[in-house]
Scaffold this motif. Structure first.
Motif, PDB file in Angstrom:
ATOM      1  N   PRO A  58      -0.209  -8.038  16.638  1.00  0.00           N
ATOM      2  CA  PRO A  58      -1.321  -7.319  16.004  1.00  0.00           C
ATOM      3  C   PRO A  58      -1.906  -8.137  14.852  1.00  0.00           C
ATOM      4  O   PRO A  58      -1.271  -9.067  14.355  1.00  0.00           O
ATOM      5  CB  PRO A  58      -0.650  -6.041  15.495  1.00  0.00           C
ATOM      6  CG  PRO A  58       0.765  -6.457  15.213  1.00  0.00           C
ATOM      7  CD  PRO A  58       1.099  -7.498  16.249  1.00  0.00           C
ATOM      8  N   GLY A 108      -2.529  -7.018  11.701  1.00  0.00           N
ATOM      9  CA  GLY A 108      -1.722  -6.765  10.514  1.00  0.00           C
ATOM     10  C   GLY A 108      -2.352  -7.362   9.268  1.00  0.00           C
ATOM     11  O   GLY A 108      -3.545  -7.182   8.993  1.00  0.00           O
ATOM     12  N   GLU A 109      -1.565  -8.110   8.516  1.00  0.00           N
ATOM     13  CA  GLU A 109      -2.048  -8.734   7.285  1.00  0.00           C
ATOM     14  C   GLU A 109      -2.451 -10.192   7.502  1.00  0.00           C
ATOM     15  O   GLU A 109      -2.588 -10.960   6.548  1.00  0.00           O
ATOM     16  CB  GLU A 109      -0.969  -8.637   6.200  1.00  0.00           C
ATOM     17  CG  GLU A 109      -0.626  -7.199   5.825  1.00  0.00           C
ATOM     18  CD  GLU A 109       0.430  -7.126   4.746  1.00  0.00           C
ATOM     19  OE1 GLU A 109       0.895  -8.198   4.299  1.00  0.00           O
ATOM     20  OE2 GLU A 109       0.801  -6.003   4.346  1.00  0.00           O
ATOM     21  N   ARG A 110      -2.665 -10.569   8.725  1.00  0.00           N
ATOM     22  CA  ARG A 110      -3.050 -11.950   9.016  1.00  0.00           C
ATOM     23  C   ARG A 110      -4.465 -12.245   8.517  1.00  0.00           C
ATOM     24  O   ARG A 110      -5.324 -11.355   8.482  1.00  0.00           O
ATOM     25  CB  ARG A 110      -2.990 -12.231  10.525  1.00  0.00           C
ATOM     26  CG  ARG A 110      -1.596 -12.180  11.114  1.00  0.00           C
ATOM     27  CD  ARG A 110      -1.603 -12.384  12.615  1.00  0.00           C
ATOM     28  NE  ARG A 110      -0.246 -12.333  13.143  1.00  0.00           N
ATOM     29  CZ  ARG A 110       0.569 -13.380  13.204  1.00  0.00           C
ATOM     30  NH1 ARG A 110       0.133 -14.559  12.781  1.00  0.00           N
ATOM     31  NH2 ARG A 110       1.784 -13.256  13.675  1.00  0.00           N
ATOM     32  N   HIS A 150       6.644 -15.486  15.592  1.00  0.00           N
ATOM     33  CA  HIS A 150       6.430 -14.043  15.687  1.00  0.00           C
ATOM     34  C   HIS A 150       7.210 -13.452  16.855  1.00  0.00           C
ATOM     35  O   HIS A 150       7.685 -12.312  16.798  1.00  0.00           O
ATOM     36  CB  HIS A 150       4.938 -13.738  15.858  1.00  0.00           C
ATOM     37  CG  HIS A 150       4.657 -12.293  16.167  1.00  0.00           C
ATOM     38  ND1 HIS A 150       4.626 -11.327  15.195  1.00  0.00           N
ATOM     39  CD2 HIS A 150       4.418 -11.658  17.361  1.00  0.00           C
ATOM     40  CE1 HIS A 150       4.370 -10.146  15.765  1.00  0.00           C
ATOM     41  NE2 HIS A 150       4.237 -10.326  17.075  1.00  0.00           N
ATOM     42  N   GLY A 163       6.503 -12.561   6.059  1.00  0.00           N
ATOM     43  CA  GLY A 163       7.182 -11.619   6.938  1.00  0.00           C
ATOM     44  C   GLY A 163       8.678 -11.815   6.914  1.00  0.00           C
ATOM     45  O   GLY A 163       9.212 -12.686   6.213  1.00  0.00           O
TER      46      GLY A 163
END
Length: 752
Positions: free
Chosen positions: A246, A248-250, A298, A582
């Protein structure tokens, strides 16, 4: 009264519950079978054996799908958690081989990977293993493995080796053939102790099929070098369960003009590049480069089944007909691959260059990208040369032009840095659809290849500098300078070819580049390039930064290929931990085992290189086997006491010119000058000479080529004169001794 026999299932259940008492008399006693009914019991047991439900072991029976409570197992290397697992040596069930956890007691002697031990097994439920093993006694280390051709005989047979240069034949007893057919390719292991007289014995453990089948070539190398080519069920299940990452905070990088440039037949794309003018007014003429790398971390988490298998393999291995990947295809070919027009997670670095091509800054991020295009090297080069196709025409201003402008700056910086400038043609073996060799050609290298190489080198430098700055552990790519002995050998080759390499200075790559420049465009070009490469030490991975001599860089780490190299995955995890991106960063165990990981993946890299080289040799031998008797031009690239090695111009294949095929006279080997000198004719055979040879033998199963000498430097071989054999040898040696004594005397006089 007719006695009732137990049902087939009752017999199987009883044998499973009583594995220590499985003789026919034990089964008869358990079911109170007497007299003539024993004959019916024997018939029933034979039916179960014929159907594969039972295995007869001498006078007893056991269930194929269960291991006996006392078994011989081989200890496997410890996994990342330090646990020891073992494999059963005699598993013949249809189900996958069970997993055995070895549990040593404090009082047990230490056992290591490869050791064979007798253990008592206990079945387990609800664990990631099916059995737990306790040591009963040690037996010995793992036996020698052989891959060869089976030749059937009246009683058993023999295994003929396929290793180039190997001449040992192995005897196989009749009960150890595994029903292998004559001429079949097999894998076997040594049995019994080594004996001084007679043939060593082996038992066949796997049948590999027809050795002449086109795709058996790489299969031989896979088995011969022990390359894992089958993913365990747990690994595949873990890979199949993965979902696209996803946002996310990327950081959103989907608007960047990132493209992949790879070989035309590439299935995985793990790096993407982009370039644009730097809009900072303080950096006139500067360029911004982006390198985005697939975020494998990931999906492959520390200590997971995927991670353990990736570390075990160390890297992907590439053959002309197949790839043995480090990761399952669902990851390497799909979820981690930066396909055109698809959102993919990446770890990216933004690098700023000044107008001279120097890197003046960089920034890493964890982002999401979407590739504008998947280009081939040929496509990118044609576009840069002003001949874009339909796809690249739309990318000229935004993608192609800025990329090649960035490359020009990097090329200028490279010229100042002076890394080792080797230009070795890359051989490409093209196969037909059924796997036979269609042609052997040399790949053309374009600026598009060099562009990607320079972008990747700079990104690797940035990764090493970033982690060093943040004082984080990582794996460096290390390349030490050549040893004095190897430099002396290179200097002798250079002098024999009419060139020079300075002596007595602190070695720098610029000195080697001057030698390469002297040879460029001459008949000795390829020879000097190959000899320079041979003088180099082999690069490896290390937790300590020792620099990279060949690239003339102080800080260098592999960051750009985590799909196919485990080292890059470690560097990615280090970056994740360093920036707090992460919980999938470098684990405590990753850090603790960093040195062992460095050694292991350096070893797996060498293993893959050897397997790839052997496979290419075999394919070339198969290609040339139909041209035995043909004459080829080539150049001598090695000399030994037993003969010379010749690299053929047409294919780049290396063949052996045995000393018996050079001429009908005694040849003296001069190791200092790496020459063979005819005792009668004075003919000199040395490195760099142009020769014409005749192909005498090509053996596809070993990859060996045997040659006969026809001409040296365009001249036919001189006819031998005078005495031959021992008399010629004695005369030559006496003359050599007199010449050496005279030279020593002259040296003493000069010193006075």
């Amino acid at each position: 009264m007719v006695q009732m026999l137990p049902s087939r299932q009752q017999i199987l259940d009883w044998i499973a519950d009583n594995p220590d008492a499985t003789a026919k008399r034990d089964i008869a006693k358990a079911f109170n079978i007497k007299g003539s009914a024993r004959i019916e019991l024997k018939r029933l047991l034979r039916e179960l054996e014929a159907e594969g439900l039972l295995e007869r072991r001498r006078r007893s029976y056991r269930d194929y799908e269960r291991l006996p409570p006392v078994s011989v197992v081989e200890i496997l290397p410890p996994d990342d958690s330090g646990d020891l697992f073992a494999r059963p040596l005699e598993w013949q069930g249809a189900a996958p081989m069970p997993r055995i956890l070895f549990l040593p007691r404090r009082t047990d002697p230490a056992v290591g990977a490869g050791e064979r031990v007798l253990v008592r097994l206990a079945e387990t439920e609800g664990e990631d293993h099916q059995y737990e093993a306790r040591l009963m006694r040690r037996i010995g280390t793992a036996p020698h493995r052989i891959v060869g051709i089976f030749r059937k005989e009246t009683e058993g047979g023999r295994i003929l080796p396929i290793d180039k240069g190997a001449d040992k034949t192995w005897r196989v007893r009749g009960d150890a053939t595994l029903d292998a057919q004559d001429g079949e390719l097999v894998e076997a292991e040594q049995i019994g102790t080594r004996i001084r007289l007679g043939l060593p014995q082996a038992r066949i453990i796997e049948r590999l099929g027809d050795p002449s089948a086109p795709r058996a070539v790489s299969l031989i190398a896979i088995h011969q070098h022990g390359i894992p080519d089958d993913f365990p069920d747990a690994v595949m299940a873990e890979a199949d369960a993965q979902k696209p990452a996803p946002m996310g905070e990327r950081e959103d990088l989907r608007d960047l003009p990132l493209v992949t440039i790879d070989p035309e037949d590439a299935r995985d794309h793990d790096d993407a590049v982009a370039a644009m003018l730097d809009d900072d007014p303080g950096n006139p003429g500067g360029v911004v480069l982006w390198v985005a790398i697939a975020d494998v971390a990931h999906y492959v988490r520390p200590q997971s089944a995927l991670d353990r298998e990736a570390r075990n393999r160390g890297n992907s291995t590439y053959f002309p007909d197949r790839v043995v990947p480090m990761l399952p295809d669902i990851l390497s070919g799909d979820l981690c691959s930066l396909h055109q027009g698809v959102d993919r997670p990446v770890i990216a670095v933004r690098m700023r260059l000044d107008a001279q091509g120097n890197k003046i800054g960089h920034r890493f991020c964890r982002g999401m990208m979407r590739s504008l295009a998947s280009l081939s090297y040929e496509q990118a080069q044609a576009a840069a040369d002003g001949q874009p196709d339909e796809q690249t025409a739309a990318l000229m201003d935004e993608v192609i032009g800025p990329l090649f402008a960035g490359y020009e700056l990097l090329k200028a910086a490279r010229a100042r840095r002076q890394p080792l400038d080797l230009e070795l043609p890359e051989r490409k073996i093209e196969l037909t659809p059924d796997g036979r060799v269609k042609s052997v050609a040399f790949r053309e290298r374009y600026d598009a290849h060099r562009l990607i190489e320079e972008f990747m080198v700079l990104a690797n430098v940035a990764a090493a500098e970033e982690l060093t700055r943040l004082r984080r552990p990582l794996l460096f790519r290390v390349h030490e300078e050549p040893s004095p002995e190897k430099l002396d050998a290179l200097r002798e080759v250079a002098q024999a070819s009419g060139f020079s390499l300075a002596k007595g200075q602190v070695l720098q790559t610029s000195q080697l580049n001057r030698l390469l420049a002297q040879a460029q465009g001459t008949d000795f070009d390829e020879l000097i390039n190959i000899s320079t490469l041979r003088s180099m030490t082999q690069a490896y991975y290390n937790a300590e930064n020792l620099g990279h001599f060949g690239l003339a860089l102080k800080n260098y780490a592999h960051f750009t290929s985590p799909i196919r190299r485990y080292s890059d995955l470690i560097v990615h995890r280090a970056l994740i931990s360093a920036h707090g991106w992460g919980k999938d960063g470098l684990s405590a165990q990753d850090i603790e085992t960093l040195e062992q990981t460095a050694q292991h993946i350096s070893d797996t890299e060498r293993r893959s290189m050897a397997a790839e080289r052997d496979t290419n040799d075999r394919y070339l031998a198969a290609y040339l086997s139909e041209r035995v008797g043909t004459e080829f031009s080539g150049r001598i690239n090695g000399v030994q006491r037993f003969g010379a090695f010749v690299r053929l111009d047409e294919t780049g294949a290396d063949g052996l010119l045995p000393i018996r095929e050079i001429g009908r006279e005694y040849f003296h080997y001069d190791p200092d000058n790496q020459t063979l000198i005819g005792a009668d004719s004075g003919l000199r055979i040395g490195i760099g000479q142009r020769v014409t040879v005749r192909l005498a033998e090509a053996v596809p199963t070993t990859g060996g080529l045997t040659l006969e000498l026809v001409e040296v430097e365009g001249a036919p071989l001189p006819a031998p004169r005078g005495p031959r054999g021992k008399a010629a040898r004695r005369g030559f040696i006496r003359g050599k001794l007199r010449a050496d004594a005279a030279e020593r005397k002259r040296s003493r006089l000069r010193r006075k």
